[in-house]
Design an enzyme around this catalytic site. Structure first.
Site, PDB file in Angstrom:
ATOM      1  CB  CYS A 108      -0.943   0.018   1.209  1.00 16.84           C
ATOM      2  SG  CYS A 108      -0.106   0.258   2.790  1.00 16.84           S
ATOM      3  CB  CYS A 150       4.576  -0.288   1.840  1.00 18.64           C
ATOM      4  SG  CYS A 150       3.575  -1.522   2.692  1.00 18.64           S
ATOM      5  CG  ASP A 163      11.075  28.001 -34.547  1.00 20.27           C
ATOM      6  OD1 ASP A 163      11.390  29.175 -34.764  1.00 20.27           O
ATOM      7  OD2 ASP A 163      11.649  27.026 -35.069  1.00 20.27           O
TER       8      ASP A 163
END
Length: 725
Positions: A18, A21, A412
């Protein structure tokens, strides 16, 4: 804190169940001497650590292992995931086979034969003890280190149901009500949710795994030998037959064909190639036979760079994850406190022990923060993976949030809107006779032969002969000055010349009005000749501008070209058709970043789109830098997003995908927070029972996973005629 930051280490951990952890490992790694930053991704099990030379991977691995988690190498990570899925499946099958009959016996009064409680107890024991062993082992391991995770809640909840029921059965205490089926159903439903979650998480990485498997395994050399790809070296020539994958990045030296590049660049239409054209490894040769000279091999290839960039992005975190991390770190201990408080309050109010116990166990089960831990990393994994399939490289979770606020896109011109395939269509020299005009063109071409600018290359190619330049001076943004055959010659912009005759200016104005670029050449400070240089507009540029407009973005053209040419190009592609569109012309390369800064000072959030070379300062200055890749050159460090193909519509795809991914992540987080916020009070009040809580917890994780996986269906503007993603 690190003082000499230079290294990055990725560790693949096993045993995380989870978000708590992941947070725990991250906190431990951050405290290691020499570590500057650590990030742990619960979704893919990876810990990414930035550290100095005083700390190596073995030290970091020992820290992770000291917490009770395993560290796997790259090769065994996939195998470990497959083994974990198989183990979960075995435990789930056993749990389901035992839980179904024991639940029917417990719930149906017609099956309450003499001694039925003892039978149910016998059936329940292996479910909680063996099938649930994964949760108990991890909970105990974490408890030894003074921490709690989701497994702590599951273990306490299921064991409490078993132990309480055993005490009631053996000691004949309380009202005789047992909860054997509650503990078994909790374990079975959570195992089912975990199994679905694991399978779905593995699917979330399918895109990057598919990219890794794209490459060819061997190459057929010109002399007929078949060589393993690992033995192929730069400079070797290999043959690609129709229908085969191109072994590695290279340049076509012989043959004509169409190459399907969709798996790398996202281009839906095969690209025609011939001698001199670059090709990307892992793309497919459609029809003709090609001879290719290898230019990049191994980790230097475009495919390897893409995989590396996406892999790094999938281990990153978005800013919105920080709140989830803080909540996850305190959620499990808080849930235990709330469960204990619920039990005590129910008993103090004189309610039956059965009701008090049920409320406490339900709080433990409903509070598991699985969905919270998966919400952000899964969205990033699926979104960046899908982007890679479309030729869009998103460099990190923070880029997703930058994209959300963008209101203006600056394009550009050369190489972005146009093809950067410059060619001189005409050379006009009013006032000069033909021999003098021819000589001036020769002098100008000889001077430009020393420059690498695309316009200079086209002028140099316009004249077949060459003269040696005695001196050469490159003037960035203006042109060149040189002494050729004893004469001083200048080639470049108007500003480069002291005198500009009206007839020469008229020739230039006529060319610029058509969208071409006028380049002046002259001697002794006087412009005498005009080179008319044409650069084809990409056929998809107008559609791309339309797609950006559909996303309510202002589109701006930024170029060093003159205003007339810029206006003509802008009109052709649709820039200026919406309020806020702007054309900014005659800007020197070094000044582009200043233009971006000015737009930001005016309150705009700016995305800059350029080729990643001359535009690097502007890309870095922009709130979002988008580099249009050039063939095999995809690792452009100045940008936040990289477009592997030259199709400008991919920019619209990139912005749309980034916004969609962030929307999915926010939806995931909202659901995860809303679920826990609403469910925990209901559990504490006794409205829910533990079995419903276990099912709801699993469903919340599945919702987050399935919501994230929807990103795999993102198509983009390039795939639809109406350009609606």
């Amino acid at each position: 804190m690190a003082t000499n930051l230079s290294l990055r280490t990725d560790l693949h951990g096993a045993g995380m169940t989870c978000a708590a952890c992941a947070s725990r490992i991250q906190r431990r790694l951050t405290k290691v001497d020499g570590v500057d930053k650590a990030q742990v991704n619960f979704a893919n099990g990876r810990a990414t650590v930035l550290h100095d030379e005083s700390t190596d991977a073995s030290v970091l691995a020992k820290e992770v292992e000291s917490l009770g988690y395993a560290v796997l190498d790259e090769g065994s990570n996939e195998q470990a995931e497959a083994e974990r899925e198989a183990d979960l499946r075995r435990r789930l099958i056993a749990a389901a086979a035992l839980t179904l009959p024991l639940t029917l016996i417990s719930m149906l009064h017609a099956l309450h034969f003499d001694g039925w409680k003892w039978v149910v107890a016998v059936l329940t024991a292996p479910v909680i003890a063996w099938s649930g062993w994964l949760f108990h082992r991890t909970a105990w391991m974490n408890l030894r280190h003074g921490s709690t995770t989701m497994d702590t809640l599951v273990s306490i909840g299921s064991l409490s149901a078993l132990i309480w029921s055993a005490v009631v059965l053996i000691g004949d205490v309380g009202d005789g009500h047992v909860y054997f089926e509650t503990g078994a159903v909790i374990i079975t439903l959570i195992l089912l949710g975990k199994w679905f979650e694991l399978r779905a998480r593995r699917r979330s990485g399918d895109a990057i795994r598919a990219l890794a498997e794209l490459g060819a395994k061997t190459a057929l050399l010109e002399d007929g030998r078949e060589l393993p790809l690992d033995d192929l070296a730069v400079g070797m020539r290999f043959v690609v037959r129709p229908g085969e994958k191109i072994a590695t990045d290279g340049v076509v030296v012989e043959g004509q064909s169409a190459v399907d590049m969709s798996m790398v660049t996202g281009e839906p239409v095969p690209v025609d190639v011939g001698p001199g054209d670059e090709v990307i490894g892992a793309t497919i040769n459609a029809n003709g036979s090609l001879t290719v000279e290898a230019t990049r091999v191994g980790a230097d290839t475009a495919l390897a760079q893409i995989i590396r960039l996406v892999d790094q992005a999938q281990g990153s975190r978005a800013e919105v994850q920080r709140l989830a991390d803080r909540v996850s770190a305190v959620f499990v201990p808080l849930a235990i406190v709330i469960a204990t408080a619920s039990l005590a309050i129910w008993l103090l109010l004189g309610e039956p022990a059965r009701e008090a116990f049920t409320a406490a166990v339900t709080v433990l089960i409903i509070a598991c923060p699985c969905a919270l831990g998966l919400a952000t990393p899964l969205g990033i994994m699926v979104g960046t993976g899908r982007g890679a399939q479309l030729g869009v490289i998103i460099k990190g979770g923070e880029v997703l949030e930058d994209t959300r606020a963008i209101d203006a896109v600056v394009l550009d011109k050369t190489g972005t809107i146009t093809e950067a395939a410059m060619s001189v269509t005409e050379a006009a020299a009013p006032g000069l006779d033909e021999p003098d005009a021819t000589r001036l063109a020769l002098l100008a071409a000889s001077a430009e032969a020393r420059s690498e600018h695309p316009i200079a290359v086209s002028i140099a190619a316009f004249v077949a002969d060459r003269l040696d330049a005695d001196s050469f001076d490159n003037l960035p943004g203006s042109g060149v000055s040189a002494v050729v055959d004893g004469e001083e010659v200048r080639v470049g912009r108007r500003s480069l010349f002291d005198r500009l005759p009206a007839a020469v200016e008229a020739e230039a104005a006529a060319a610029e009005q058509k969208g071409s670029t006028a380049v002046f050449a002259g001697r002794n400070g006087t412009a005498e000749l005009v080179f008319v240089v044409a650069d084809r507009i990409k056929p998809t540029s107008a559609d791309a501008v339309g797609a950006l407009h559909e996303q309510n973005l202002k589109v701006m053209l930024l170029t060093g070209d003159n205003a007339r040419t810029a206006d003509a190009v802008a009109a052709e592609v649709g820039i200026g058709t919406r309020p806020g569109d702007t054309v900014i012309a005659e800007v020197y390369p070094d000044d582009k970043a200043a233009v971006i800064a000015r737009l930001q000072a005016e309150g705009h959030r700016v995305a800059m789109v350029g080729d990643g070379i001359n535009d690097s300062p502007a890309l870095a200055q922009a709130d979002l830098g988008i580099a249009v890749g050039t063939g095999t050159d995809v690792a452009i460090e100045a940008s936040d997003l990289t477009i592997v193909s030259g199709d400008l519509r991919a920019v619209a795809d990139a912005i749309a995908l980034s916004r969609r991914t962030l929307a999915v992540i926010k939806g995931n987080l909202f659901w995860a927070f809303a679920y826990n916020t609403a469910a925990i009070p209901l559990a504490a009040l006794g409205v829910l029972n533990p079995m419903i809580a276990a099912a709801a917890m699993g469903l919340s994780s599945l919702f987050v996973v399935s919501n994230s996986l929807r990103l795999r269906r993102f198509a983009g503007y390039r795939s639809r005629k109406d350009h609606s993603p």
